[in-house]
Scaffold this motif. Structure first.
Motif, PDB file in Angstrom:
ATOM      1  N   GLN A 131     123.897  13.461 -21.712  1.00 25.02           N
ATOM      2  CA  GLN A 131     122.508  13.870 -21.607  1.00 25.02           C
ATOM      3  C   GLN A 131     122.380  15.045 -20.649  1.00 25.02           C
ATOM      4  O   GLN A 131     123.014  15.070 -19.590  1.00 25.02           O
ATOM      5  N   MET A 167     120.518  16.300 -18.003  1.00 26.64           N
ATOM      6  CA  MET A 167     119.588  15.603 -17.114  1.00 26.64           C
ATOM      7  C   MET A 167     119.989  15.772 -15.660  1.00 26.64           C
ATOM      8  O   MET A 167     121.175  15.776 -15.320  1.00 26.64           O
ATOM      9  N   ASP A 210     116.165  12.549 -12.142  1.00 25.48           N
ATOM     10  CA  ASP A 210     115.295  12.220 -13.269  1.00 25.48           C
ATOM     11  C   ASP A 210     115.751  10.973 -14.027  1.00 25.48           C
ATOM     12  O   ASP A 210     115.101  10.556 -14.982  1.00 25.48           O
ATOM     13  N   VAL A 211     116.849  10.386 -13.620  1.00 27.90           N
ATOM     14  CA  VAL A 211     117.383   9.205 -14.301  1.00 27.90           C
ATOM     15  C   VAL A 211     116.426   8.028 -14.113  1.00 27.90           C
ATOM     16  O   VAL A 211     115.920   7.780 -13.010  1.00 27.90           O
ATOM     17  N   LYS A 212     116.171   7.284 -15.193  1.00 29.34           N
ATOM     18  CA  LYS A 212     115.271   6.127 -15.152  1.00 29.34           C
ATOM     19  C   LYS A 212     115.990   4.812 -15.418  1.00 29.34           C
ATOM     20  O   LYS A 212     115.550   3.761 -14.967  1.00 29.34           O
ATOM     21  N   GLU A 213     117.089   4.858 -16.170  1.00 31.98           N
ATOM     22  CA  GLU A 213     117.824   3.637 -16.503  1.00 31.98           C
ATOM     23  C   GLU A 213     118.526   3.065 -15.276  1.00 31.98           C
ATOM     24  O   GLU A 213     118.732   3.759 -14.279  1.00 31.98           O
ATOM     25  N   ARG A 214     118.940   1.796 -15.410  1.00 25.68           N
ATOM     26  CA  ARG A 214     119.716   1.163 -14.344  1.00 25.68           C
ATOM     27  C   ARG A 214     121.174   1.043 -14.766  1.00 25.68           C
ATOM     28  O   ARG A 214     121.474   0.855 -15.945  1.00 25.68           O
ATOM     29  N   HIS A 241     115.918   6.653  -4.541  1.00 23.23           N
ATOM     30  CA  HIS A 241     116.166   6.791  -5.982  1.00 23.23           C
ATOM     31  C   HIS A 241     117.242   5.804  -6.428  1.00 23.23           C
ATOM     32  O   HIS A 241     117.141   5.210  -7.514  1.00 23.23           O
ATOM     33  N   ASN A 282     116.083   2.473  -7.445  1.00 28.12           N
ATOM     34  CA  ASN A 282     115.456   2.379  -8.755  1.00 28.12           C
ATOM     35  C   ASN A 282     116.440   2.356  -9.917  1.00 28.12           C
ATOM     36  O   ASN A 282     116.086   1.903 -11.014  1.00 28.12           O
ATOM     37  N   ILE A 283     117.659   2.837  -9.709  1.00 32.20           N
ATOM     38  CA  ILE A 283     118.573   2.975 -10.854  1.00 32.20           C
ATOM     39  C   ILE A 283     119.863   2.171 -10.712  1.00 32.20           C
ATOM     40  O   ILE A 283     120.661   2.133 -11.651  1.00 32.20           O
ATOM     41  N   GLN A 304     121.680  -1.362 -10.574  1.00 31.75           N
ATOM     42  CA  GLN A 304     121.470  -2.765 -10.880  1.00 31.75           C
ATOM     43  C   GLN A 304     121.724  -3.639  -9.650  1.00 31.75           C
ATOM     44  O   GLN A 304     122.535  -3.272  -8.792  1.00 31.75           O
TER      45      GLN A 304
END
Length: 253
Positions: free
Chosen positions: A122, A124, A128-132, A158, A161-162, A164
């Motif tokens: 990606q 990116m 800007d990463v949103k997934e975990r 950040h 948030n990403i 796990q």
């Protein structure tokens, strides 16, 4: 500064690059297409002009430094490869059956990774990463994208948030204080505001010139202080041959 300059990760900005401002991506794409490349030049106000050997960005796992091989052996679960460049780490992990997502801000690097067979790529920025993810890889001094020690709290927020629960960040960096050692073996740090590992770089490949970007080399003790103040713990799991180290960072329980 050659050995450290060669570890400048492709993801060197908080913005995606354009084709016209992507010197490293152009070098990577050209080497992939032709098997050769000219000098990828690196400039910094603090050091003489240097270069990154483009061929090293395509190395196989057996040719990687011990620190990188150690990181790959520790990788588990859903993995994010930050600033993946030519995709050498992602390809090595794919061969092991690891579910890896490679990201980079360089459009030409992303194109090349797709051509090389990286399954999930990606265009990116890390922030800007949103997934975990279970494992986040920031190799070749990938944590340098933070730029300044003062931005470490933002970086760890950040990460909250990403990453796990129970996940890990694997990153390497270098203590560049050795650069300031005088003839008597005494380290004399420069009289500057801020941390001595906060540098600024520019790159050029042929006539493609990139914008200036901040880059951070952070020693393990300073990284530990930053991590612990943000609720994380750090373990140095491997020492390199040139003042570098691999750290495993996890959330405090």
């Amino acid at each position: 500064m050659s050995e450290d300059t060669a570890s400048i990760n492709v993801s060197h900005s908080l913005h995606r690059l354009s084709y016209e401002t992507d010197p490293m991506g152009r070098a990577i794409k050209e080497f992939f297409m032709t098997g050769k490349a000219v000098r990828l030049r690196v400039f910094s106000p603090m050091f003489d002009e240097d270069e990154i050997p483009v061929k090293t960005l395509f190395r196989k796992e057996e040719d990687m430094p011990l620190i990188e091989r150690k990181a790959l052996s520790m990788t588990r679960g859903k993995t994010l490869d930050v600033g993946a460049g030519a995709g050498c780490h992602s390809l090595a992990l794919q061969q092991k059956g690891v579910d890896v997502c490679a990201i980079d801000i360089s459009p030409l690097s992303v194109e090349t990774m797709k051509l090389r067979g990286v399954s999930n790529v990606q265009l990116m920025d890390f922030f800007d990463v949103k997934e975990r993810f279970d494992t986040i890889l920031m190799l070749m001094n990938g944590i340098g994208i933070v730029g300044k020690v003062s931005r470490m709290p933002e970086f760890f927020r950040h990460l909250d948030n990403i990453l796990q629960p129970g996940g890990q960040l694997l990153c390497d960096s270098s203590d560049i204080s050795y650069v300031f050692e005088n003839d008597n073996g005494v380290i004399e740090l420069p009289d500057i505001d801020g941390y001595y590992g906060e540098l600024t770089y520019k790159m050029q490949y042929r006539d493609t010139k990139g914008a200036s970007f901040p880059w951070l080399y952070i020693d393990a003790d300073t990284l530990r202080i930053c991590a612990e103040s943000c609720g994380y713990q750090i373990e140095v799991v491997q020492q390199g041959e040139h003042y570098d180290y691999l750290a495993r960072i996890t959330k405090k329980r």
